[in-house]
Design a protein around this motif. Structure first.
Motif, short mmCIF file in Angstrom:
data_model
loop_
_atom_site.label_atom_id
_atom_site.label_comp_id
_atom_site.label_asym_id
_atom_site.label_seq_id
_atom_site.Cartn_x
_atom_site.Cartn_y
_atom_site.Cartn_z
N GLY A 55 0.92 -1.13 0.30
CA GLY A 55 0.32 -0.09 -0.14
C GLY A 55 0.96 0.70 -0.15
O GLY A 55 0.42 1.85 0.79
N ALA A 56 1.84 1.52 -0.61
CA ALA A 56 2.81 2.36 -1.21
C ALA A 56 1.92 3.34 -1.97
O ALA A 56 2.79 3.78 -3.31
CB ALA A 56 3.98 1.80 -1.62
N GLY A 57 1.07 4.05 -0.91
CA GLY A 57 0.44 5.21 -1.56
C GLY A 57 0.81 6.71 -1.18
O GLY A 57 2.27 6.80 -0.91
N SER A 58 -0.10 7.83 -0.77
CA SER A 58 0.22 9.18 -0.58
C SER A 58 1.15 9.09 0.96
O SER A 58 2.08 9.69 0.56
CB SER A 58 -0.51 9.93 -0.30
N TRP A 59 0.87 8.44 1.40
CA TRP A 59 1.76 8.68 3.08
C TRP A 59 2.36 7.53 3.47
O TRP A 59 3.35 8.25 3.73
CB TRP A 59 0.16 8.14 4.12
N ALA A 60 2.51 6.17 2.78
CA ALA A 60 4.09 5.97 2.81
C ALA A 60 5.03 6.77 1.96
O ALA A 60 6.30 6.42 2.50
CB ALA A 60 3.73 4.40 1.99
N ALA A 61 4.45 7.24 0.62
CA ALA A 61 5.77 8.13 0.18
C ALA A 61 5.84 9.35 0.22
O ALA A 61 7.32 9.75 0.64
CB ALA A 61 5.16 8.48 -1.50
N VAL A 62 5.68 10.17 1.86
CA VAL A 62 6.02 11.07 2.62
C VAL A 62 6.51 10.88 3.38
O VAL A 62 7.25 11.01 3.99
CB VAL A 62 5.11 12.50 2.32
N CYS A 85 3.98 -2.51 -3.05
CA CYS A 85 3.40 -2.86 -3.82
C CYS A 85 2.28 -1.66 -3.22
O CYS A 85 2.30 -1.31 -2.52
CB CYS A 85 2.66 -3.88 -2.92
N ARG A 86 1.26 -1.33 -4.96
CA ARG A 86 0.61 -0.08 -5.29
C ARG A 86 -0.38 -0.54 -6.17
O ARG A 86 0.00 -1.22 -7.49
CB ARG A 86 0.70 1.15 -4.92
N LYS A 87 -1.57 0.61 -6.46
CA LYS A 87 -2.11 0.38 -7.78
C LYS A 87 -1.46 1.47 -8.75
O LYS A 87 -1.13 2.17 -8.86
CB LYS A 87 -3.86 0.57 -7.33
N GLY A 88 -1.47 1.03 -9.98
CA GLY A 88 -0.73 2.11 -10.75
C GLY A 88 0.27 1.22 -11.39
O GLY A 88 1.67 1.74 -10.57
N ASP A 89 0.84 1.45 -12.36
CA ASP A 89 1.75 1.03 -13.22
C ASP A 89 3.21 1.99 -12.91
O ASP A 89 4.27 1.80 -12.99
CB ASP A 89 1.95 0.70 -15.01
N ALA A 118 6.83 2.47 -10.50
CA ALA A 118 7.77 3.51 -12.00
C ALA A 118 8.34 3.99 -11.03
O ALA A 118 9.25 4.44 -10.40
CB ALA A 118 7.29 3.03 -13.65
N SER A 119 7.40 4.69 -10.45
CA SER A 119 7.94 6.97 -10.06
C SER A 119 8.83 6.30 -8.41
O SER A 119 9.85 6.23 -8.00
CB SER A 119 7.01 7.21 -10.34
N LEU A 120 7.88 5.10 -7.48
CA LEU A 120 8.53 4.81 -6.68
C LEU A 120 9.82 4.12 -6.76
O LEU A 120 10.75 3.88 -6.21
CB LEU A 120 7.23 3.78 -5.99
N LYS A 121 9.97 3.30 -7.86
CA LYS A 121 10.40 2.07 -7.84
C LYS A 121 12.13 2.92 -8.25
O LYS A 121 13.04 2.95 -8.12
CB LYS A 121 10.15 0.99 -9.43
N VAL A 127 13.56 0.87 -5.31
CA VAL A 127 13.03 -0.66 -4.97
C VAL A 127 14.06 -1.47 -5.89
O VAL A 127 13.31 -1.83 -7.18
CB VAL A 127 12.09 0.00 -4.78
N GLY A 128 13.75 -2.73 -5.45
CA GLY A 128 14.05 -3.61 -6.62
C GLY A 128 13.09 -4.01 -7.33
O GLY A 128 13.01 -4.41 -8.30
N ILE A 129 11.50 -4.69 -5.96
CA ILE A 129 10.35 -5.24 -6.66
C ILE A 129 9.29 -4.04 -6.61
O ILE A 129 9.31 -3.90 -5.32
CB ILE A 129 9.91 -6.72 -6.42
N ALA A 130 8.49 -3.78 -7.64
CA ALA A 130 7.26 -2.90 -8.20
C ALA A 130 6.58 -3.78 -8.21
O ALA A 130 6.36 -3.46 -10.11
CB ALA A 130 7.88 -1.34 -8.43
#
Length: 355
Positions: A10-17, A35-39, A43-46, A51-54
């Motif tokens: 659930g790497a969404g808005s809160w996890a990202a900041v 893990c999160r929704k949206g390719d 890719a941006s988080l990776k 990150v090795g696996i997204a």
């Protein structure tokens, strides 16, 4: 020494900041999978966090033999995701609310004990030095049998809960998904789940209680799909009474500084913890009075603290867990009763045996 292997579901808005930057900034951590929704967002988080696996499949995180996993998915998925993470052998930080139902929360506590792993809840304020100082003072000298407790919170969530915009400090790229916060099937409710879970987590950390009865009013101005404001009365298992109030403040009020206060009166003393005004005050019937000297901004929340505590737990410091699963379950019980009361328009009574 090998690095702590970490993952985020659930790497969404809160996890990202909050969570991902905290993990990235540690030399002893490797972010293995997210893990999160949206390719495109994956890719941006990776790229940003190396990150090795997204993946969109949370099992691609669970199956990496990780030391720690952060669960920051929508609340209705917390039980499924946290249970799988614990059973994989990882210590787990589960965002608040821990779950929507108390039964699921206590089940996670049971699983954590069975697999001998630590379960932490994302009550950010509990990890602050100011709160820890207050906790240690109450461990040394408590206020006796609780008679009354009031909890008050106000934060800038009007736009978020009315589907009109994000919350202060939200990621500008990993924008909060409206359904996560304002679809009751996903969130379990509005301000209570989004914010008052923090207030209860702080209050029950300092003065552990279990709610026996609740009566609640909730309001949804601005045509909001969930409640923006809450007024709740509680009766605790020992017969004490309490109040919990929460309000979605206007953006910009107090420079967006959070308001959170807990006041408790027992038969041997009382205390006030006010994070907004940096106050920690204790008074006892023997005449002892303690007004802690706190630095400016002592009440400003550290958004990285919970993720850092999770890593510290994995490194062997179990005292770093200042918001254990049992505490999370108690807050879920309190909120579940409040929402039941607001829905039924009458007092909701706990069905938990042996209160």
């Amino acid at each position: 020494m090998s690095k702590i292997r970490a993952g985020v579901i659930g790497a969404g808005s809160w996890a990202a900041v909050a969570h991902l930057p905290a993990l990235r900034d540690r030399d002893d951590v490797e972010i293995v999978a997210v893990c999160r929704k949206g390719d495109q967002l994956l890719a941006s988080l990776k790229q940003e966090f190396s990150v090795g696996i997204a993946s969109e499949d949370y099992m691609d995180v669970v199956n990496q033999e990780l030391d720690v996993i952060i669960v920051a998915s929508p609340p209705n998925l917390h039980h499924e995701h946290a249970a799988a993470a614990l059973r994989s052998g990882a210590h787990v930080l589960c965002e608040k609310p821990m779950t929507i139902s108390a039964a699921q929360s206590w089940d996670l506590v049971k699983i954590a004990k069975e697999v001998k792993r630590e379960l932490l809840v994302g009550f950010s304020w509990n990890y602050m030095p100011m709160v820890q100082q207050a906790y240690e003072q109450l461990q040394r000298k408590g206020i006796g049998e609780l008679e009354q407790m009031s909890m008050q919170m106000a934060t800038q969530t009007r736009e978020l809960l009315a589907n009109l915009g994000p919350y202060p400090g939200a990621s500008t790229e990993q924008v909060p998904e409206q359904d996560t916060w304002t679809n009751p099937k996903n969130s379990g409710g509005g301000y209570g789940q989004a914010q008052l879970s923090h207030a209860l987590g702080l209050a029950f950390r300092l003065q552990p209680q279990r709610v026996a009865e609740a009566f609640a009013f909730m309001s949804s101005p601005r045509n909001a799909p969930v409640e923006l404001h809450d007024a709740i009365s509680y009766k605790f298992s020992n017969g004490a009474i309490g109040t919990l109030s929460g309000g979605s403040s206007h953006m910009g009020a107090w420079q967006n500084k959070d308001e959170l206060q807990v006041r408790a009166i027992g038969d041997q003393g009382q205390f006030l913890i006010d994070l907004h005004r940096e106050c920690a005050y204790f008074w006892y019937v023997d005449g002892t009075e303690i007004n802690m000297k706190l630095p400016p901004n002592a009440g400003a929340v550290d958004n990285f603290a919970a993720a850092n505590a999770l890593v510290d737990v994995a490194l062997g410091n179990l005292q770093a867990n200042r918001a254990p699963g049992e505490l999370g379950a108690l807050t879920v019980e309190a909120l579940e009763l409040a929402y039941q009361s607001a829905s039924l328009g009458k007092i909701a009574v706990s069905q938990v045996k042996n209160l």
